[in-house]
Design a protein around this motif. Structure first.
Motif, short mmCIF file in Angstrom:
data_model
loop_
_atom_site.label_atom_id
_atom_site.label_comp_id
_atom_site.label_asym_id
_atom_site.label_seq_id
_atom_site.Cartn_x
_atom_site.Cartn_y
_atom_site.Cartn_z
N PRO A 69 0.83 -1.20 0.00
CA PRO A 69 0.00 0.00 0.00
C PRO A 69 0.87 1.26 0.00
N GLY A 70 0.42 2.27 -0.70
CA GLY A 70 1.12 3.54 -0.69
C GLY A 70 2.16 3.70 -1.78
N VAL A 71 2.30 2.72 -2.69
CA VAL A 71 3.33 2.84 -3.72
C VAL A 71 3.07 4.02 -4.65
N THR A 72 1.85 4.53 -4.66
CA THR A 72 1.57 5.71 -5.49
C THR A 72 2.35 6.93 -5.00
N HIS A 73 2.87 6.88 -3.78
CA HIS A 73 3.67 8.00 -3.27
C HIS A 73 5.13 7.93 -3.69
N LEU A 74 5.53 6.80 -4.31
CA LEU A 74 6.89 6.67 -4.80
C LEU A 74 7.08 7.49 -6.07
N VAL A 75 8.18 8.23 -6.12
CA VAL A 75 8.48 9.03 -7.31
C VAL A 75 9.93 8.77 -7.72
N PRO A 76 10.26 8.95 -9.01
CA PRO A 76 11.65 8.80 -9.45
C PRO A 76 12.53 9.86 -8.78
N PRO A 77 13.83 9.60 -8.70
CA PRO A 77 14.73 10.55 -8.03
C PRO A 77 14.66 11.97 -8.57
N ASP A 78 14.49 12.12 -9.88
CA ASP A 78 14.48 13.47 -10.44
C ASP A 78 13.20 14.24 -10.14
N GLU A 79 12.22 13.57 -9.53
CA GLU A 79 10.99 14.25 -9.15
C GLU A 79 10.94 14.57 -7.65
N VAL A 80 12.02 14.25 -6.95
CA VAL A 80 12.09 14.57 -5.52
C VAL A 80 12.40 16.06 -5.36
N PRO A 81 11.58 16.81 -4.63
CA PRO A 81 11.82 18.25 -4.49
C PRO A 81 13.19 18.56 -3.91
N ARG A 82 13.75 19.67 -4.33
CA ARG A 82 15.04 20.11 -3.82
C ARG A 82 14.94 20.73 -2.43
N ALA A 83 13.75 21.25 -2.10
CA ALA A 83 13.57 21.91 -0.81
C ALA A 83 12.22 21.52 -0.22
N VAL A 84 12.23 21.05 1.02
CA VAL A 84 11.01 20.72 1.75
C VAL A 84 11.21 21.08 3.21
N ASP A 85 10.13 21.05 3.97
CA ASP A 85 10.25 21.29 5.40
C ASP A 85 11.08 20.21 6.09
N LEU A 86 10.79 18.95 5.73
CA LEU A 86 11.39 17.83 6.46
C LEU A 86 11.80 16.73 5.50
N VAL A 87 13.02 16.26 5.63
CA VAL A 87 13.47 15.03 4.97
C VAL A 87 13.65 13.97 6.04
N VAL A 88 13.03 12.80 5.82
CA VAL A 88 13.17 11.67 6.72
C VAL A 88 13.91 10.56 5.98
N GLU A 154 -3.64 -0.78 6.02
CA GLU A 154 -2.65 -0.42 5.00
C GLU A 154 -1.29 -0.13 5.62
N VAL A 155 -1.30 0.65 6.68
CA VAL A 155 -0.04 0.94 7.38
C VAL A 155 0.54 -0.34 7.97
N ALA A 156 -0.32 -1.18 8.56
CA ALA A 156 0.14 -2.44 9.15
C ALA A 156 0.79 -3.34 8.11
N HIS A 157 0.24 -3.38 6.91
CA HIS A 157 0.81 -4.18 5.81
C HIS A 157 2.26 -3.75 5.56
N CYS A 158 2.49 -2.45 5.47
CA CYS A 158 3.84 -1.94 5.23
C CYS A 158 4.77 -2.26 6.39
N LEU A 159 4.30 -2.09 7.61
CA LEU A 159 5.12 -2.37 8.78
C LEU A 159 5.45 -3.86 8.89
N TYR A 160 4.47 -4.70 8.59
CA TYR A 160 4.68 -6.15 8.68
C TYR A 160 5.70 -6.61 7.63
N ALA A 161 5.69 -5.96 6.47
CA ALA A 161 6.63 -6.32 5.41
C ALA A 161 8.07 -6.18 5.90
#
Length: 331
Positions: A69-88, A154-161
């Motif tokens: 779940p949540g793979v729609t939030h994955l983006v290619p490296p060149d689409e990662v913003p150069r500036a954001v509030d927080l990088v984790v 959905e979150v549990a699925h990711c954590l269990y993986a």
């Protein structure tokens, strides 16, 4: 908010105040880094916060993780913003594990590292690192609890993986591991299917690849004062038709060697001549042995890092050279 853990409190405060977040996973991602990243992304999206998740290489997510779940939030490296509030950064022991995306740390107002590697270099402004945790997803679960965010299916699925893979299907556990697994399973996720997709599914080309690679296996019974080293090579020509996760699976076969307490797999770069990535594993060395060899210590001495029983590094040279260097490091 009083969690009794300053690291947790600081991480929660950073997440709560962020208006845009990038979550960075390590290169050659496994289910622990991707599961951690997507779990965070799902929660942030639920809170209405713009979020991007990415890893520098390879170009595509391994097939076994594409149903998370949540793979729609994955983006290619060149689409990662150069500036954001927080990088984790999740499941990354050092900034160089981010590959080409390490430069995104400089564009963040705040950087947060969430990890469980004992060799972590604490490269964030904030560092939530628990070396006793069995997976980074278990650290994420604790973070979500401190944040007051519910763990849905959905979150549990990711954590269990991340939990099922980093514990080797629950072979390497600690007190509380099974309690966390039960809590995640209680959300209704199919634990057996998650484990099958991640650990027990390979393309047919994996079988002839194994035949070629295991044919290169050698045993050095005298290594590390008689602990023994079993090793094998994955050559560039061996891996046609297989992905990174099939290549990574080889170490779990080599490590079953009864005569060796240490296992290594040398994987030849597909693009750079003379470069090898090396996976190390160790186990208890026999009846009465309390601890196996600390391969994180060995890997760190060779420029890498990891866990006590699972670590890795990158090296350069011919096959004989890289084996000789490892034998010298083992002492």
């Amino acid at each position: 908010m009083t969690n009794g853990d300053p690291g947790l409190d600081a991480a929660v405060e950073a997440l709560t105040g962020a208006r845009s977040v990038t979550v960075l996973c390590h290169v050659q991602p496994d289910a622990d880094t991707i599961g951690s990243g997507l779990a965070l992304a799902l929660v942030l999206h639920r809170r209405g916060v713009p979020v991007w998740v990415s890893f520098a290489e390879p170009a595509e997510l391994p097939a076994s993780m594409r149903t998370l779940p949540g793979v729609t939030h994955l983006v290619p490296p060149d689409e990662v913003p150069r500036a954001v509030d927080l990088v984790v950064a999740v499941d990354c022991g050092s900034a160089n594990r981010l590959g080409a995306l390490a430069d995104r740390l400089d564009g963040a107002r705040t950087t947060l590292v969430v990890d469980h590697h004992r060799s972590n270099t604490r490269f964030g402004q904030l560092n939530l690192v628990d070396p006793s945790a069995e997976s980074t997803t278990s650290v994420i679960a604790r973070l979500l609890d401190a944040w007051g965010e519910p763990i849905d299916a959905e979150v549990a699925h990711c954590l269990y993986a991340g939990l099922v893979t980093d514990t080797g299907s629950f072979r390497w556990v600690r007190p509380g591991t099974h309690q966390l697994a039960e809590r995640l399973l209680a959300t209704g996720i199919d634990g057996a299917e998650i484990a099958r997709a991640l650990l027990d599914t390979h393309p047919f080309d994996w079988l002839p690849m194994l035949s070629r690679v295991l044919g290169s296996a050698r045993l050095e019974p005298g290594a590390r004062g008689g602990t023994g080293l079993a090793y094998a090579f994955v050559r560039r020509d061996d891996v046609t038709g297989v992905g990174p996760e099939e290549i990574e699976s080889v170490i779990d076969i080599v490590r079953t060697t009864a005569e060796a307490g240490i296992a290594a797999v040398f994987k030849e770069s597909r693009t750079v001549d003379g470069r090898w990535t090396v996976s190390l594993r160790s186990r208890d060395t026999g009846p009465g042995a309390r601890d196996g060899v600390d391969v994180a210590e060995i890997a760190t001495a060779l420029g890498g890092g990891g866990h006590r029983y699972a670590a890795g590094y990158t090296t350069h040279g011919g096959p004989e050279d890289v084996v000789r260097a490892l034998l010298v490091a083992l002492g």
